[in-house]
Design a protein around this motif. Structure first.
Motif: not given
Length: 81
Positions: A53-63
């Motif tokens: 599990w990871s924070p959802h926002h950590d999946w977006y690498h260009d945000y």
């Protein structure tokens, strides 16, 4: 947009599906973690590859970084209504 697991770098295909506690299945990255059926906002996402599990926002690498305290389920549901 670059989306991949922050732990193992798995890139979810468009066909990948996550399940909400309400029973709905969808690609969580199509809605930035919000279930389109019940409106629940998933702040953490489990990788379908490594199962971590990871924070959802950590999946977006260009945000840019976001303030999680400003995001609430009520706000997300109101904005989507």
């Amino acid at each position: 947009m670059e989306i991949y697991c922050p732990k193992c770098e798995w890139e979810p295909p468009a066909s990948a599906r996550w399940s909400c506690s309400c029973g709905h299945s969808w690609n969580t990255f199509d809605t930035q973690g919000q279930c389109p059926e019940c409106g629940k906002v998933w702040r953490e996402t489990q990788c379908l590859q490594c199962k971590k599990w990871s924070p959802h926002h950590d999946w977006y690498h260009d945000y840019p970084p976001i303030d999680l305290e400003e995001i609430t389920e009520e706000t997300a549901v109101e904005e989507g209504a």
